[in-house]
Write an enzyme that holds these catalytic residues in place. Structure first.
Site, mmCIF file in Angstrom:
data_model
loop_
_atom_site.group_PDB
_atom_site.id
_atom_site.type_symbol
_atom_site.label_atom_id
_atom_site.label_comp_id
_atom_site.label_asym_id
_atom_site.label_seq_id
_atom_site.Cartn_x
_atom_site.Cartn_y
_atom_site.Cartn_z
ATOM 1 C CG ASP A 34 -2.033 0.968 0.958
ATOM 2 O OD1 ASP A 34 -2.482 1.467 -0.092
ATOM 3 O OD2 ASP A 34 -2.982 1.179 1.820
ATOM 4 C CG ASN B 218 -7.548 -2.043 -5.959
ATOM 5 O OD1 ASN B 218 -6.736 -3.090 -5.654
ATOM 6 N ND2 ASN B 218 -7.939 -1.200 -5.045
ATOM 7 C CD GLU C 26 2.059 -12.624 16.083
ATOM 8 O OE1 GLU C 26 1.821 -11.527 16.205
ATOM 9 O OE2 GLU C 26 1.492 -13.728 16.959
#
Ligand code: FPP
Length: 250
Positions: free
Chosen positions: A20, A68, A207
């Site tokens: 991103d 998108n 995680e």
């Protein structure tokens, strides 16, 4: 931060990345958003190479989400062209580095040229075994879960399964991600603290690592930092800290 600090014995098998910040990176330099995307290709190369060198077995990159498609048409077209060009250009590097390419997502939405290029690269690299690079293309996790649910409902309707047989295992097997272990580590760049419809089921115990670095600036050292942070965390899977210590001492 260097590679030597990483404990190879505790490496995640599968790393997933939300790339991103391309648009903001370009805008900060007074450039068009598309320039951010094309500059992000270098980071794709760095991270793929970095993971392969360390011995990570699977790397999933969120390259284009179902949502998108709603971006301005010029940006969608530019991204598709970039994907076609990059896949075409990088197939030789994938071969040289023994990396297999795969994709998850709704391929039927992809323009013909993009699909052909993708299928060709997948076919060419299919016997490579050092690492698998999975592109999430026209992918969203809700899309995948809805599709899997429909398939399972159909199986039940046809009498192939009983409702009691529907469990985690069957759902895992029916998702487009079924060939891969679930990622132990998910990295998102650019300071956004969201999952954005990415691997919702598969990230259940992963995680999560967030960094302010914008994707086009992401380099191997940033990857190492994320892995090191992962290695310093305690993964408990719902158990207590004491149970984990006990298990480790056995
Ligand atoms: C998000 O940044 C990035 C994307 C939607 C596209 C990522 C694609 C690439 C880097 C090309 C990769 C090529 C291959 C072959 C994998 P953004 O546009 O959302 O940035 P912003 O949040 O700053 O607007």
């Amino acid at each position: 931060m260097s590679k030597d600090q990483i404990d190879i014995a505790k490496l995640p098998k599968h790393i997933a990345v939300i790339m991103d910040g391309n648009g903001r990176w370009a805008k900060a330099q007074g450039m068009m958003r598309v320039f951010g995307h094309s500059s992000g290709v270098k980071s794709v190369r760095e991270v793929s190479e970095g993971c392969a060198e360390l011995g990570v077995e699977y790397l999933t990159l969120y390259a284009f989400s179902t949502e998108n498609w709603n971006r301005p048409q010029v940006e969608v077209n530019a991204l598709m062209t970039l994907l076609v060009k990059t896949i075409k250009k990088e197939t030789a590097t994938l071969m040289k580095n023994d990396i297999k390419l795969d994709a998850i997502g709704d391929r039927s939405m992809l323009p013909k040229e993009c699909l052909e290029e993708l299928n060709e690269a997948i076919e060419t690299t299919r016997n490579n075994s050092r690492m698998t690079l999975i592109l999430a293309l026209s992918y969203s996790s809700k899309w995948d879960i809805v599709n899997a649910t429909r398939k399972i409902a159909q199986m039940a309707k046809e009498g192939d399964i009983e409702p009691e047989e529907i469990g985690e295992e069957l759902i895992n097997k029916t998702l487009t991600t079924h060939k891969y272990p679930h990622p132990e580590l998910m990295i998102r760049t650019s300071g956004e603290l969201r999952i954005s419809n990415f691997l919702l089921w598969e990230l259940a115990y992963s995680e999560l690592y967030f960094t302010d670095v914008l994707w086009p600036d992401f380099r191997k050292k940033d990857l190492y930092e994320a892995i090191l942070e992962y290695q310093n965390r305690e993964r408990r899977f719902g158990k207590t800290s004491e149970q984990i210590s006990e298990l480790k001492s056995k």
